[in-house]
Scaffold this motif. Sequence first.
Motif, short mmCIF file in Angstrom:
data_model
loop_
_atom_site.label_atom_id
_atom_site.label_comp_id
_atom_site.label_asym_id
_atom_site.label_seq_id
_atom_site.Cartn_x
_atom_site.Cartn_y
_atom_site.Cartn_z
N PHE A 20 0.82 -1.20 0.00
CA PHE A 20 0.00 0.00 0.00
C PHE A 20 0.85 1.26 0.00
O PHE A 20 0.51 2.25 -0.62
CB PHE A 20 -0.94 -0.01 1.21
N ARG A 21 1.99 1.21 0.68
CA ARG A 21 2.84 2.39 0.70
C ARG A 21 3.35 2.71 -0.70
O ARG A 21 3.38 3.85 -1.13
CB ARG A 21 4.02 2.16 1.66
N ASP A 22 3.71 1.67 -1.46
CA ASP A 22 4.24 1.86 -2.80
C ASP A 22 3.14 2.21 -3.80
O ASP A 22 3.30 3.09 -4.64
CB ASP A 22 4.96 0.59 -3.27
N LYS A 23 2.00 1.49 -3.71
CA LYS A 23 0.97 1.61 -4.73
C LYS A 23 0.00 2.76 -4.49
O LYS A 23 -0.48 3.38 -5.42
CB LYS A 23 0.18 0.30 -4.83
N PHE A 24 -0.32 2.99 -3.24
CA PHE A 24 -1.36 3.97 -2.95
C PHE A 24 -0.83 5.34 -2.57
O PHE A 24 -1.58 6.28 -2.44
CB PHE A 24 -2.27 3.43 -1.83
N LYS A 25 0.47 5.43 -2.36
CA LYS A 25 1.10 6.73 -2.11
C LYS A 25 0.38 7.51 -1.01
O LYS A 25 0.14 8.70 -1.13
CB LYS A 25 1.16 7.56 -3.39
N GLY A 26 -0.02 6.82 0.05
CA GLY A 26 -0.63 7.50 1.19
C GLY A 26 -2.08 7.85 1.05
O GLY A 26 -2.64 8.55 1.87
N ARG A 27 -2.77 7.34 -0.03
CA ARG A 27 -4.17 7.73 -0.24
C ARG A 27 -5.12 6.80 0.52
O ARG A 27 -5.76 7.21 1.47
CB ARG A 27 -4.47 7.72 -1.74
N VAL A 28 -5.25 5.57 0.09
CA VAL A 28 -6.15 4.62 0.75
C VAL A 28 -5.29 3.60 1.48
O VAL A 28 -4.41 2.99 0.89
CB VAL A 28 -7.05 3.91 -0.29
N GLN A 29 -5.57 3.41 2.75
CA GLN A 29 -4.76 2.51 3.56
C GLN A 29 -5.64 1.43 4.21
O GLN A 29 -6.81 1.67 4.50
CB GLN A 29 -4.05 3.30 4.66
N PRO A 30 -5.09 0.22 4.43
CA PRO A 30 -5.88 -0.84 5.08
C PRO A 30 -6.43 -0.44 6.44
O PRO A 30 -7.55 -0.81 6.79
CB PRO A 30 -4.86 -1.98 5.23
N LEU A 31 -5.67 0.31 7.22
CA LEU A 31 -6.15 0.73 8.53
C LEU A 31 -7.40 1.58 8.40
O LEU A 31 -8.35 1.43 9.18
CB LEU A 31 -5.06 1.49 9.27
N GLU A 32 -7.43 2.45 7.40
CA GLU A 32 -8.61 3.29 7.19
C GLU A 32 -9.80 2.43 6.76
O GLU A 32 -10.94 2.68 7.18
CB GLU A 32 -8.31 4.36 6.13
N MET A 33 -9.54 1.42 5.92
CA MET A 33 -10.61 0.49 5.54
C MET A 33 -11.20 -0.16 6.79
O MET A 33 -12.42 -0.26 6.93
CB MET A 33 -10.07 -0.61 4.62
N ALA A 34 -10.33 -0.64 7.67
CA ALA A 34 -10.78 -1.32 8.89
C ALA A 34 -11.65 -0.38 9.74
O ALA A 34 -12.72 -0.77 10.23
CB ALA A 34 -9.59 -1.82 9.69
N LYS A 35 -11.21 0.87 9.90
CA LYS A 35 -11.95 1.83 10.70
C LYS A 35 -13.32 2.13 10.08
O LYS A 35 -14.33 2.21 10.78
CB LYS A 35 -11.16 3.13 10.85
N ARG A 36 -13.34 2.28 8.75
CA ARG A 36 -14.60 2.59 8.07
C ARG A 36 -15.57 1.42 8.15
O ARG A 36 -16.78 1.61 8.29
CB ARG A 36 -14.31 2.96 6.62
N LEU A 37 -15.05 0.20 8.04
CA LEU A 37 -15.89 -0.99 8.14
C LEU A 37 -16.50 -1.10 9.54
O LEU A 37 -17.69 -1.40 9.69
CB LEU A 37 -15.09 -2.24 7.81
N ALA A 38 -15.68 -0.85 10.56
CA ALA A 38 -16.18 -0.91 11.94
C ALA A 38 -17.25 0.15 12.17
O ALA A 38 -18.26 -0.09 12.85
CB ALA A 38 -15.03 -0.73 12.92
N ARG A 39 -17.07 1.32 11.56
CA ARG A 39 -18.05 2.40 11.70
C ARG A 39 -19.36 2.02 11.00
O ARG A 39 -20.46 2.25 11.52
CB ARG A 39 -17.48 3.69 11.11
N GLU A 40 -19.24 1.41 9.81
CA GLU A 40 -20.43 0.98 9.07
C GLU A 40 -21.19 -0.09 9.85
O GLU A 40 -22.43 -0.07 9.92
CB GLU A 40 -20.01 0.43 7.70
N MET A 41 -20.47 -1.01 10.45
CA MET A 41 -21.09 -2.05 11.25
C MET A 41 -21.87 -1.43 12.42
O MET A 41 -23.01 -1.80 12.68
CB MET A 41 -20.02 -3.01 11.77
N ARG A 42 -21.24 -0.48 13.09
CA ARG A 42 -21.89 0.19 14.23
C ARG A 42 -23.10 1.01 13.80
O ARG A 42 -24.16 0.97 14.43
CB ARG A 42 -20.87 1.09 14.92
N ASP A 43 -22.98 1.75 12.69
CA ASP A 43 -24.04 2.66 12.27
C ASP A 43 -25.29 1.92 11.79
O ASP A 43 -26.39 2.47 11.81
CB ASP A 43 -23.54 3.59 11.17
#
Length: 259
Positions: free
Chosen positions: A19-42
Motif C-alpha cells: 500500500f505504501r508503494d501503490k497507494f502513495k498514502g491515499r487509501v490505507q488498510p487501517l482506514e478500511m478497517a476503521k470505516r468498516l467498523a463504523r459501518e457495522m456500528r451505524d
Amino acid sequence: MGLFSGLEGSLEKYIEGFFRDKFKGRVQPLEMAKRLAREMRDRKRVSISRVYVPNEFTVYLHPEDYRAVSSIAPLLARELQDYLSQKAQEKNFTLVAPPRVEIQEDAAVPEGQMRIEGRFGEAVYIPGEEEARPAGNREGEFEDTLQYQPARHTAPVPVVPAGPRARLVVKAGPQEGRVFTLRPSTMVIGRRDTCDVVLSDGSVSRRHAQLEYRGGEYVITDLGSTNGVYVNGVRVNTRVLAPGDTIKMGATLCVFEVE
C-alpha cells in the motif's frame, strides 16, 4: 501491534509495503478497517436483549485504486473479516453470521477514496436468543437498548430453516474424540479462537478452511492454508462433502457425518 488485531506478521509487512508503494498514502488498510467498523456500528439493529450488526460488507474503490490492490484483495478481505469479528466481540455486538468482506471497483468513487456498504446476510440460529436478559446487567452496556430506535435498513432479520444434522468427528490428532456440530450456514475452521470450529493443532492454519451449506450440501474450501485440505486422501481446493468422507487438516483427521 499490526495494522489490525491478529494480522499475520509476514502478511502485515507485505500489505504495509504494498500500500505504501501503490497507494502513495491515499487509501490505507487501517482506514478500511476503521470505516468498516463504523459501518457495522451505524447499521446496528437493537432488540430486547441483543444488538445485531451487519455481517456482509462491500468496499468500493476507484478503478485505479482497485487495480493497485486487486492482487492481494482476497488476503486483505480475510484479515478485515477477522478484524470485524473481533470488534463485534469487543463491543458485545451480535453478528447474524460470520463477516464477509468484498473489495470491488466503482468508477463513481473518487480516486483515493472509498465507499462502504454493509448489509445483513443470511442469518443463522443463535442459541439462547429466546432468553431475554435484563437490561443493564453489565455496567456501561448499551444504555439505549430498550429505546427501540431503528437504525438504517430496518427490515426484519431473516430466519434460516433448519438443515441436516451434520457434524465433524475428530478421529486423530490433538482433539481426538471431539465432535463439532455443524450449522446450516458458512463456518470457518482453523486454529484461531474466533473460528467457528477451533482446532487446537499447531499444523492447522489460523484460518484453514471454510464449510459452506449450499443447496442442501456442505462444501469445504481451502482458505489458502499452509498444509492443505485433504478429502479421502486427496488434496482439494473445493469439494462437496458426502457422509463418511474423511477430512485431513494438518495432523487432525475428521469424519463428516450426517444423521
